[in-house]
Design an enzyme around this catalytic site. Structure first.
Site, PDB file in Angstrom:
ATOM      1  N   GLU A   1      18.557  -7.000  29.033  1.00  0.00           N
ATOM      2  CA  GLU A   1      18.383  -8.273  29.766  1.00  0.00           C
ATOM      3  C   GLU A   1      19.708  -9.030  29.840  1.00  0.00           C
ATOM      4  O   GLU A   1      20.016  -9.656  30.850  1.00  0.00           O
ATOM      5  CB  GLU A   1      17.306  -9.121  29.088  1.00  0.00           C
TER       6      GLU A   1
ATOM      7  N   GLU B   1      10.151  -3.585  24.677  1.00  0.00           N
ATOM      8  CA  GLU B   1       9.386  -4.665  24.031  1.00  0.00           C
ATOM      9  C   GLU B   1       7.905  -4.325  23.895  1.00  0.00           C
ATOM     10  O   GLU B   1       7.253  -4.710  22.926  1.00  0.00           O
ATOM     11  CB  GLU B   1       9.538  -5.967  24.828  1.00  0.00           C
TER      12      GLU B   1
END
Ligand code: 3H9
Length: 694
Positions: A105, A125
């Site tokens: 990210e 995640e």
């Protein structure tokens, strides 16, 4: 300046080097270091471009999971990522090792990304019961398209640098030092006056899916197909779908809301616990942390049956050559044939190429006769599960194995000290208990004998990790940790039938809880005749399974057992079994009662917890979390329930102890009396997690 971010101006290129071992997680010190450096750079006219890179073996591996669930410490990730993305000077991420979760990210907020060929780029995640919560669900689809993004985010599987280049996730590949490569790329960007690319501004890859969602919906559904009971994968798909609905900011707000829901939910808490439990289990209690493993270059497996074959395949899958040894050519050929068939089946399903099959089979060398193990540094015995046979093999191995070789037995319940006693080197002997199918199941129980040397234990843990297994070190007792606790459960599932429950009722409760298979379906799969013969030999009776076997109901292989099977493997409840159970109870003078689902669940789980408490008291497991690791990776315990000991902690140990005491009385079963440790913790209002590791 923060120690975790080193800042250097190289001829106008500002290098931000993150140095936060072991995995360069985005801990508060890193966020602060980046924030301060970027803030200062705003007013520093000498800075023409910025390079973000990491020291050590990897780029950023994600947010710092240890900070989750604690009060947030500023600056937040969103703030730092905004500074990167809105930097007026080009920012280049130079990626090596892993760019995972918050790491990718962060890279997505840089204007350019370069990576090494073998870099792992991913948003895992979901494996922690979360979703990428720092813009990943909104930015990745804009870079690689929503179809590829939903696949990557819902499965959590990374892609490598090569593929990253193909799908547009990276702008170039490099070899060698990330900082040097980053600086060189930044200079090129400046020289070519390339425009700054902000991922958030580019919607071009969303257009096709906005017009026709079929491919996206299909990809989302396929990625979500195997998600028994997990909430995170669906939430991930929903967030990616938002990119097709509204603006970038709306998507970001939706992602944030969903991320917080998941982070505060019970599932992610359990999954994060499992993440650390798994890593903790690799640390052998009572052994100095700096104990060096022995060198393992040559591995020999004795026995080409189901277990030996599966273990050999695990090594070959990890690229490690093994010598597979059998007593006769015929058994060897049969074993090798089964392995080849297994690999071919995987290739036919698209799981590997024909070339992979050849390569992996090429790593397994079949040999007849134990002498072939002479050069091995590690020998894993996987012969018939009988003490006399095991002792015979180990006595012979003792005579031929080279000094210092690690001698492991794959026994699932036999006494490892007795096996070691036939050798003159009990310090080199231990158990490595793999689970069937050994090429698939992740767990390896490492059984520590009374005399096993510390470096032998560390060697076994190490090699287990090298072949992608999850090791858990356990002590020597009948059935070790997993099978010993399973016996406590089996005793109750059997008893429940005599009280009025039906196999399908028990199995349904267990599978609804999240365990993939109930005890009776499992019994049918394993075959009921083995237990029946063994009971007959020992003069023991168990009326219901005995009656089934007398009727030829040996399980799946016979087309009938606790269930009937109509051609396939799906168990079908059978009125004949209900009738057989009812008649058996009548004969025994027992009146069936209605057993509630709640009672079934408690009697399936709490006796296991009770046995787990005994296991801890006896020091057979060093940590409650090790027991959970055994159940998570050896028996399909649902990860979102953390493991039996974790689950008991969440239910409350007082409740567990009270219910066990009540069942002990109601069903006249002293084995259900709460174990002293459970009683003590319950009385003190404590949890298993509160016990310090020994
Ligand atoms: C995220 O990023 C959320 C964001 O989207 C949004 C935020 C707002 N944090 O596995 P290893 C520790 S979620 C803290 O044995 P390897 C680990 O506990 C995160 N600690 O090494 C161990 O500690 P110890 C998304 C972490 O080489 C040590 O590092 N990222 C973290 O076999 C070594 O770990 C992920 O899910 C962390 N993020 O494998 C990636 N990661 O030595 C999670 C590791 O005290 N990590 N530790 O036992 C991994 O998958 C593997 O650790 C990795 C390295 C592949 C990186």
């Amino acid at each position: 300046m923060s120690e975790a971010v080193k800042v250097e101006n190289r001829d106008g290129i500002l290098v931000l080097l993150i140095d936060n071992p072991p995995v360069n997680a985005l801990s508060v010190s890193v966020r602060k270091g980046l924030h301060d450096a970027l803030d200062k750079a705003k007013t520093d006219n000498s800075v023409k471009a910025i390079v973000l890179a990491c020291a050590g073996r990897s780029f950023i591996s994600g947010a710092d999971i240890r900070e989750f669930g604690k009060p947030p410490q500023p600056p937040g990730m969103a703030e730092v990522l905004d500074m990167l993305e809105n930097s007026p000077r080009p920012v280049v991420a130079a990626i090596h090792g892993n760019a995972l979760g918050g790491g990718l990210e962060t890279a997505l907020c840089c204007h350019f990304r370069i990576a090494t060929k073998d870099t792992k780029l991913g948003l895992p995640e979901v494996k922690l019961g979360l979703l990428p919560g720092a813009g990943g669900t909104q930015r990745l689809p804009r870079v690689v398209g929503p179809v590829k993004a939903v696949q990557m985010i819902v499965t959590g599987e990374p892609i490598n640098g090569d593929e990253g280049l193909k799908v547009g996730l990276v702008d170039g590949l490099f070899e060698g030092d990330p900082v040097a490569a980053g600086v060189e790329f930044a200079k090129k960007v400046l020289a070519e006056k390339r425009p700054l690319k902000r991922v958030r501004d580019d919607n071009s890859k969303l257009d096709a899916a906005k017009k026709d969602r079929t491919a996206f919906n299909e990809a989302a559904a396929a990625a979500n197909k195997r998600n028994r009971g997990l909430v995170a994968p669906l939430a991930c798909a929903e967030c990616v779908a938002q990119t097709l609905e509204g603006t970038f900011e709306e998507g970001l707000a939706f992602e944030r809301k969903k991320f917080l829901e998941l982070m505060n939910g019970e599932q992610s808490k359990a999954q994060r616990y499992a993440f650390f439990a798994e890593r903790e289990a690799s640390k052998v209690a009572g052994v100095p942390a700096d104990t060096k493993p022995r060198k393992v270059d040559h591995v020999a497996i004795i026995g080409a049956g189901t277990m030996g074959g599966g273990i050999s395949m695990s090594f070959a899958n990890a690229g490690i050559a093994v010598t597979l040894i059998e007593l006769g050519q015929e058994q060897l050929d049969r074993g090798l044939g089964v392995m080849k068939k297994n690999y071919d089946a995987t290739a036919a399903r698209g799981g590997m190429s024909a070339d992979d099959v050849t390569k992996r089979m090429g790593l397994i060398t079949g040999k007849v006769g134990l002498e072939a193990a002479t050069d091995a540094d590690l020998i894993i015995e996987a012969v018939f599960e009988t003490m006399a046979i095991k002792k015979d093999v180990f006595a012979k191995l003792d005579a031929i194995a080279k000094p210092g070789a690690v001698l492991a037995s794959n026994t699932s319940y036999l006494n490892i000290d007795e096996i070691a006693s036939v050798t003159k080197r009990p310090q080199d002997v231990l158990g490595m208990h793999f689970f069937s199918p050994a090429n698939v199941m992740k767990l390896c129980e490492i059984v520590r004998g009374a005399k096993t040397a510390p470096d032998v234990l560390v060697t076994a843990v190490n090699i287990a990790r090298r072949i992608g297994k999850i090791p858990a070190v356990v002590g020597n007792c009948d059935g070790f940790v997993g099978n010993r606790m399973l016996s406590a459960r089996s005793k109750q599932s059997d008893k429940l039938l005599y009280e009025g429950a039906l196999p399908q009722q028990v199995d349904a409760v267990v599978t609804k809880f999240g365990i993939p298979m109930g005890p009776f379906t499992m019994g049918d799969m394993a075959g009921l005749d083995i237990g029946w013969r063994s009971r007959k030999d020992r003069g023991i009776k168990s009326e219901i399974p005995d009656a089934l076997c007398e009727d030829g109901r040996f399980g799946l292989k016979a087309g009938k057992g606790y269930y009937k099977y109509e051609g396939g493997r799906a168990p079908i409840p059978d009125p004949e079994v209900e009738d057989l159970i009812s008649k058996t109870l009548q004969k025994m003078g027992k009146t069936p009662r209605k057993v509630s689902d709640e009672e079934i669940l408690e009697r399936m789980v709490y006796p296991m917890v009770n046995e787990g408490a005994r296991i801890l008291e006896e020091g057979i497991a060093a940590r409650a979390s090790d027991i959970d690791v055994v159940w998570l990776y050896g028996y399909g315990w649902p990860i979102y329930r953390g493991g039996p000991m974790y689950y008991a902690d969440t239910v409350g140990l007082k409740h567990v102890a009270d219910r066990l005491a009540a069942y002990a009385k109601e069903t006249n079963d002293p084995s259900l009396e709460p174990a002293p440790l459970l009683k003590k913790l319950a009385a003190e209002g404590k949890t298993f997690a509160s016990l310090a590791s020994k």
